[in-house]
Design a protein around this motif. Structure first.
Motif, PDB file in Angstrom:
ATOM      1  N   GLU A   1       0.959   4.152  -3.056  1.00 23.31           N
ATOM      2  CA  GLU A   1       0.706   5.584  -2.870  1.00 23.31           C
ATOM      3  C   GLU A   1       1.885   6.430  -3.313  1.00 23.31           C
ATOM      4  O   GLU A   1       1.700   7.465  -3.937  1.00 23.31           O
ATOM      5  CB  GLU A   1       0.356   5.879  -1.419  1.00 23.31           C
ATOM      6  CG  GLU A   1      -1.043   5.432  -1.088  1.00 23.31           C
ATOM      7  CD  GLU A   1      -1.506   5.941   0.250  1.00 23.31           C
ATOM      8  OE1 GLU A   1      -1.146   7.071   0.617  1.00 23.31           O
ATOM      9  OE2 GLU A   1      -2.223   5.186   0.918  1.00 23.31           O
TER      10      GLU A   1
ATOM     11  N   LEU B   1      -8.647   5.623  -2.005  1.00 24.44           N
ATOM     12  CA  LEU B   1      -7.544   5.163  -1.161  1.00 24.44           C
ATOM     13  C   LEU B   1      -7.950   4.930   0.291  1.00 24.44           C
ATOM     14  O   LEU B   1      -7.539   3.923   0.873  1.00 24.44           O
ATOM     15  CB  LEU B   1      -6.361   6.128  -1.254  1.00 24.44           C
ATOM     16  CG  LEU B   1      -5.611   6.120  -2.579  1.00 24.44           C
ATOM     17  CD1 LEU B   1      -4.516   7.180  -2.576  1.00 24.44           C
ATOM     18  CD2 LEU B   1      -5.049   4.762  -2.902  1.00 24.44           C
ATOM     19  N   PRO B   2      -8.764   5.791   0.913  1.00 26.14           N
ATOM     20  CA  PRO B   2      -9.170   5.499   2.289  1.00 26.14           C
ATOM     21  C   PRO B   2      -9.917   4.168   2.424  1.00 26.14           C
ATOM     22  O   PRO B   2      -9.745   3.448   3.400  1.00 26.14           O
ATOM     23  CB  PRO B   2     -10.067   6.677   2.664  1.00 26.14           C
ATOM     24  CG  PRO B   2      -9.609   7.789   1.780  1.00 26.14           C
ATOM     25  CD  PRO B   2      -9.218   7.123   0.491  1.00 26.14           C
TER      26      PRO B   2
ATOM     27  N   GLY C   1      -7.305  -2.974   4.222  1.00 21.89           N
ATOM     28  CA  GLY C   1      -5.952  -3.503   4.388  1.00 21.89           C
ATOM     29  C   GLY C   1      -5.230  -3.743   3.096  1.00 21.89           C
ATOM     30  O   GLY C   1      -4.346  -4.571   2.999  1.00 21.89           O
ATOM     31  N   ARG C   2      -5.582  -2.987   2.049  1.00 21.81           N
ATOM     32  CA  ARG C   2      -4.934  -3.157   0.735  1.00 21.81           C
ATOM     33  C   ARG C   2      -4.309  -1.881   0.280  1.00 21.81           C
ATOM     34  O   ARG C   2      -4.726  -0.849   0.334  1.00 21.81           O
ATOM     35  CB  ARG C   2      -5.944  -3.599  -0.309  1.00 21.81           C
ATOM     36  CG  ARG C   2      -6.511  -4.942   0.024  1.00 21.81           C
ATOM     37  CD  ARG C   2      -7.437  -5.377  -1.045  1.00 21.81           C
ATOM     38  NE  ARG C   2      -8.024  -6.626  -0.636  1.00 21.81           N
ATOM     39  CZ  ARG C   2      -9.054  -7.164  -1.226  1.00 21.81           C
ATOM     40  NH1 ARG C   2      -9.625  -6.577  -2.213  1.00 21.81           N
ATOM     41  NH2 ARG C   2      -9.529  -8.289  -0.814  1.00 21.81           N
TER      42      ARG C   2
ATOM     43  N   ARG D   1      -9.444   1.542   0.528  1.00 17.85           N
ATOM     44  CA  ARG D   1      -8.435   0.493   0.372  1.00 17.85           C
ATOM     45  C   ARG D   1      -7.668   0.287   1.675  1.00 17.85           C
ATOM     46  O   ARG D   1      -7.384  -0.825   2.062  1.00 17.85           O
ATOM     47  CB  ARG D   1      -7.478   0.839  -0.770  1.00 17.85           C
ATOM     48  CG  ARG D   1      -8.135   0.866  -2.120  1.00 17.85           C
ATOM     49  CD  ARG D   1      -7.187   1.335  -3.199  1.00 17.85           C
ATOM     50  NE  ARG D   1      -6.128   0.388  -3.465  1.00 17.85           N
ATOM     51  CZ  ARG D   1      -6.226  -0.617  -4.328  1.00 17.85           C
ATOM     52  NH1 ARG D   1      -7.327  -0.797  -4.995  1.00 17.85           N
ATOM     53  NH2 ARG D   1      -5.207  -1.422  -4.523  1.00 17.85           N
ATOM     54  N   HIS D   2      -7.360   1.383   2.351  1.00 17.11           N
ATOM     55  CA  HIS D   2      -6.681   1.293   3.651  1.00 17.11           C
ATOM     56  C   HIS D   2      -7.537   0.549   4.664  1.00 17.11           C
ATOM     57  O   HIS D   2      -7.042  -0.275   5.426  1.00 17.11           O
ATOM     58  CB  HIS D   2      -6.331   2.690   4.187  1.00 17.11           C
ATOM     59  CG  HIS D   2      -5.153   3.306   3.527  1.00 17.11           C
ATOM     60  ND1 HIS D   2      -3.883   2.826   3.672  1.00 17.11           N
ATOM     61  CD2 HIS D   2      -5.068   4.372   2.705  1.00 17.11           C
ATOM     62  CE1 HIS D   2      -3.051   3.575   2.961  1.00 17.11           C
ATOM     63  NE2 HIS D   2      -3.742   4.511   2.373  1.00 17.11           N
TER      64      HIS D   2
ATOM     65  N   PRO E   1       0.806  -1.227   0.000  1.00 19.91           N
ATOM     66  CA  PRO E   1       0.000   0.000   0.000  1.00 19.91           C
ATOM     67  C   PRO E   1       0.834   1.269   0.000  1.00 19.91           C
ATOM     68  O   PRO E   1       0.505   2.225  -0.685  1.00 19.91           O
ATOM     69  CB  PRO E   1      -0.833  -0.104   1.269  1.00 19.91           C
ATOM     70  CG  PRO E   1      -0.819  -1.528   1.654  1.00 19.91           C
ATOM     71  CD  PRO E   1       0.463  -2.104   1.106  1.00 19.91           C
ATOM     72  N   VAL E   2       1.917   1.290   0.759  1.00 17.58           N
ATOM     73  CA  VAL E   2       2.748   2.494   0.807  1.00 17.58           C
ATOM     74  C   VAL E   2       3.417   2.715  -0.542  1.00 17.58           C
ATOM     75  O   VAL E   2       3.457   3.835  -1.057  1.00 17.58           O
ATOM     76  CB  VAL E   2       3.798   2.387   1.933  1.00 17.58           C
ATOM     77  CG1 VAL E   2       4.757   3.564   1.870  1.00 17.58           C
ATOM     78  CG2 VAL E   2       3.114   2.333   3.286  1.00 17.58           C
TER      79      VAL E   2
END
Length: 49
Positions: A11, A41-42, A48-49, A44-45, A7-8
């Protein structure tokens, strides 16, 4: 997946580095552009992806 993009990395290397109009072709799913996917994106976070 070990060694896969996390994920990081997504981004910073995709959403943080590419212009909004760039087409991204993932290995699965539909083609995306950073500007269209960025609002998700929120979510997905949260998954947990």
């Amino acid at each position: 997946m070990p060694g896969g993009i996390g994920p990081v990395d997504v981004e910073t290397k995709i959403f943080g580095a590419l212009p909004d109009e760039t087409w991204v072709y993932p290995c699965h799913g539909s083609d995306i552009t950073p500007d269209a996917e960025r609002p998700r994106l929120p979510q997905r976070h949260a998954r947990g992806r």
